[in-house]
Structure formats: C-alpha cells, structure tokens
Motif scaffolding. Structure first.
Motif, mmCIF file in Angstrom:
data_model
loop_
_atom_site.group_PDB
_atom_site.id
_atom_site.type_symbol
_atom_site.label_atom_id
_atom_site.label_comp_id
_atom_site.label_asym_id
_atom_site.label_seq_id
_atom_site.Cartn_x
_atom_site.Cartn_y
_atom_site.Cartn_z
ATOM 1 N N TRP A 211 0.823 -1.211 0.000
ATOM 2 C CA TRP A 211 0.000 0.000 0.000
ATOM 3 C C TRP A 211 0.862 1.267 0.000
ATOM 4 N N SER A 212 1.900 1.279 0.820
ATOM 5 C CA SER A 212 2.698 2.503 1.010
ATOM 6 C C SER A 212 4.001 2.510 0.222
ATOM 7 N N VAL A 213 4.174 1.579 -0.710
ATOM 8 C CA VAL A 213 5.482 1.468 -1.370
ATOM 9 C C VAL A 213 5.823 2.722 -2.172
ATOM 10 N N ALA A 214 4.895 3.283 -2.931
ATOM 11 C CA ALA A 214 5.207 4.463 -3.738
ATOM 12 C C ALA A 214 5.559 5.667 -2.880
ATOM 13 N N PRO A 215 4.763 6.017 -1.848
ATOM 14 C CA PRO A 215 5.158 7.163 -1.024
ATOM 15 C C PRO A 215 6.446 6.942 -0.247
ATOM 16 N N VAL A 216 6.686 5.717 0.236
ATOM 17 C CA VAL A 216 7.933 5.452 0.974
ATOM 18 C C VAL A 216 9.127 5.581 0.039
ATOM 19 N N CYS A 217 9.051 4.953 -1.135
ATOM 20 C CA CYS A 217 10.163 5.033 -2.079
ATOM 21 C C CYS A 217 10.369 6.463 -2.566
ATOM 22 N N GLY A 218 9.264 7.176 -2.799
ATOM 23 C CA GLY A 218 9.379 8.547 -3.259
ATOM 24 C C GLY A 218 10.004 9.460 -2.239
ATOM 25 N N ALA A 219 9.614 9.312 -0.972
ATOM 26 C CA ALA A 219 10.146 10.172 0.082
ATOM 27 C C ALA A 219 11.619 9.918 0.345
ATOM 28 N N MET B 182 0.358 -5.178 -10.329
ATOM 29 C CA MET B 182 -0.484 -4.837 -9.187
ATOM 30 C C MET B 182 -0.022 -3.574 -8.460
ATOM 31 N N LEU B 183 1.188 -3.112 -8.727
ATOM 32 C CA LEU B 183 1.655 -1.880 -8.090
ATOM 33 C C LEU B 183 0.764 -0.701 -8.489
ATOM 34 N N ALA B 184 0.428 -0.630 -9.761
ATOM 35 C CA ALA B 184 -0.413 0.463 -10.244
ATOM 36 C C ALA B 184 -1.888 0.092 -10.292
ATOM 37 N N ASP B 185 -2.176 -1.221 -10.257
ATOM 38 C CA ASP B 185 -3.561 -1.679 -10.348
ATOM 39 C C ASP B 185 -3.794 -2.805 -9.339
ATOM 40 N N PRO B 186 -3.838 -2.476 -8.041
ATOM 41 C CA PRO B 186 -3.987 -3.518 -7.019
ATOM 42 C C PRO B 186 -5.294 -4.287 -7.112
ATOM 43 N N ALA B 187 -6.281 -3.756 -7.822
ATOM 44 C CA ALA B 187 -7.555 -4.455 -7.966
ATOM 45 C C ALA B 187 -7.385 -5.803 -8.662
ATOM 46 N N MET C 180 -15.597 -7.873 -3.546
ATOM 47 C CA MET C 180 -15.992 -7.251 -2.288
ATOM 48 C C MET C 180 -14.866 -6.395 -1.717
ATOM 49 N N ALA C 181 -13.628 -6.907 -1.769
ATOM 50 C CA ALA C 181 -12.488 -6.155 -1.254
ATOM 51 C C ALA C 181 -12.249 -4.889 -2.065
ATOM 52 N N LYS C 182 -12.419 -4.965 -3.382
ATOM 53 C CA LYS C 182 -12.263 -3.778 -4.226
ATOM 54 C C LYS C 182 -13.226 -2.686 -3.790
ATOM 55 N N GLN C 183 -14.486 -3.065 -3.587
ATOM 56 C CA GLN C 183 -15.499 -2.084 -3.216
ATOM 57 C C GLN C 183 -15.258 -1.524 -1.829
ATOM 58 N N GLN C 184 -14.767 -2.366 -0.916
ATOM 59 C CA GLN C 184 -14.594 -1.955 0.467
ATOM 60 C C GLN C 184 -13.369 -1.082 0.677
ATOM 61 N N PHE C 185 -12.274 -1.416 0.000
ATOM 62 C CA PHE C 185 -11.008 -0.764 0.318
ATOM 63 C C PHE C 185 -10.518 0.237 -0.723
ATOM 64 N N GLY D 175 -12.469 5.173 -4.793
ATOM 65 C CA GLY D 175 -11.920 5.961 -5.888
ATOM 66 C C GLY D 175 -10.423 6.163 -5.798
ATOM 67 N N MET D 176 -9.750 5.382 -4.978
ATOM 68 C CA MET D 176 -8.309 5.541 -4.790
ATOM 69 C C MET D 176 -7.537 5.133 -6.036
ATOM 70 N N THR D 177 -6.415 5.796 -6.261
ATOM 71 C CA THR D 177 -5.515 5.433 -7.348
ATOM 72 C C THR D 177 -4.133 5.134 -6.793
ATOM 73 N N PHE D 178 -3.424 4.237 -7.450
ATOM 74 C CA PHE D 178 -2.082 3.851 -7.036
ATOM 75 C C PHE D 178 -1.144 4.003 -8.222
ATOM 76 N N SER D 179 0.132 4.110 -7.941
ATOM 77 C CA SER D 179 1.127 4.225 -9.002
ATOM 78 C C SER D 179 2.395 3.497 -8.590
#
Length: 227
Positions: free
Chosen positions: A66-74, A88-93, A99-104, A107-111
């Motif tokens: 979940w936090s790989v992009a912000p940790v690596c970027g910082a 899955m890094l950019a498209d974890p869905a 059910m997990a997609k809808q719950q978690f 509208g979040m985006t990842f990169s």
C-alpha cells in the motif's frame, strides 16, 4: 554478524512490515510497507538510526505494498518485486476480490515507484551489508517470493503470505492456485529446522515447528530443488 530485524503490523490488514539492518546506525531494507506504514517506518528509522536504501516486496497484494510508492518517493529508493506481480503496483484491484475492491479501493488510485527492479528466482541481492536470496514461490500470487537472509548467526526467511505459524496463504484470490502453493511450500521444507520464519501476518515461527505441527504441511515432502 548480528542482524537487526524489527517491524510492526501495518494498517487494518495487520500485514507485517519489517526493517532489516546489520545493526543500529546502519543502512537497512524495508520489507512490505503496507497500509499507513509510513509513520511506523519513520519511528523505527529514528529509534535505530537507520538509513533505508531499498524496499523489498514479497508480493503485489495491496496489504503488503500500500505505502510502497510514497515510501520510495520520500526516500529516493527503489522497490524490488517479481515481474509476475508488478502490474499490481499500479492496479492492485487485479489481486483482489470484488468485495475487497469495493470496500477498500473506492476511488483511490495507485502508481508505481519511480524505480522498480525485477526479482529473479535464486538471485542473491546484496543490500545494506546483507545478502538476500530470492525464492520464487508462486501460489498465493503468481509473483510471490521469499527472502532468505543467511548470515553467520541467523538464518531467517521472510515468507510473505506463503507460510504462517500454523497456516499457509490463501489461494482463492485472482492468480492463486492451491497445487502451485504446495509446490512452493515443498521448497521451503528443504531448509534447516532452525530457520526462523518471519511471515506476512502473525507471529514468528520456525521451519521445524511448521514441519511438525502445521496441518497444511502434513504429508508434504521436501522438494528436490531447494531454496
């Protein structure tokens, strides 16, 4: 060499995030920075005076990266992942149930992080004064891997969601396969009983304990090809 291994369960998924270094005050690697992991990582970096130089991912499920992009970027550091899970890094869905997609996700985006490096089976990666042997262990996801650190006084295996204390990773999510994970588990059984298992969830265990008490490993023979 005395190896420093510290960590914490991150976020609502309680996925174990680990920091590994030769000793306090040295460089370190971060393994599986999950949901809302930045604060816990910073606390451990400060406590042990560590400098992170890389992130290692056991697989691409969102609870582990979940936090790989912000940790690596910082920190300006690369992330290592097996190519079969990189999407899955950019498209974890891709690795989640509906059910997990809808719950978690909502509208979040990842990169992806800016610098992503590919892991290969049986590759030995020298990082932070340590050596990590990569084991490609598909079954939970196609690109699941383990990281083995075999230093002078410690033999440790970071298993992600391959093997837990008393259980194994689920195979009912997209990309999972039960027969495949059994073959991967058979590879881990070639390791010495004293090998410490640091799993993606739950408490630490050993190969010996799991060999004799884990009901999912009953009757499973060690593979001819080791790790």
């Amino acid at each position: 060499m005395t190896v420093l291994v510290t960590g914490f369960p991150a976020g609502a998924f309680a996925a174990n995030c680990y920091l590994v270094a030769p000793a306090p005050g040295e460089e370190c690697v971060i393994i599986d920075p999950g949901q809302d992991a930045q604060r816990g990582i910073e606390e451990l970096l400060d406590r042990y005076r560590l400098k992170p130089i890389a992130v290692l991912l056991t697989h691409g499920h969102i609870d582990h990266m979940w936090s790989v992009a912000p940790v690596c970027g910082a920190k300006g550091i690369p992330a290592y992942i097996h190519p079969d899970d990189r999407e899955m890094l950019a498209d974890p869905a891709r690795g989640m149930s509906l059910m997990a997609k809808q719950q978690f996700l909502g509208g979040m985006t990842f990169s992806e992080p800016d610098d992503v490096k590919a892991l290969r089976d049986e590759e030995i990666i020298p990082l932070a004064g340590l050596s990590f042997r990569v084991g490609h262990t598909p079954g939970h996801t196609p690109g699941s891997v383990t990281f083995r650190s075999a230093e002078d006084d410690v033999d440790a295996l970071f298993t992600g969601d391959l093997l837990f204390a008393g259980s194994i990773g689920r195979t009912d999510l997209p990309g999972g396969d039960h027969e495949t994970i059994l073959r991967s588990l058979a590879r881990t059984l070639t390791l010495p009983d004293a090998t410490v298992v640091l799993p993606g969830h739950g408490p630490t265990t050993t190969i010996g304990d799991e060999r004799t008490t884990n009901p999912f490993l009953t009757g499973l023979k060690p593979a001819q090809k080791g790790m």
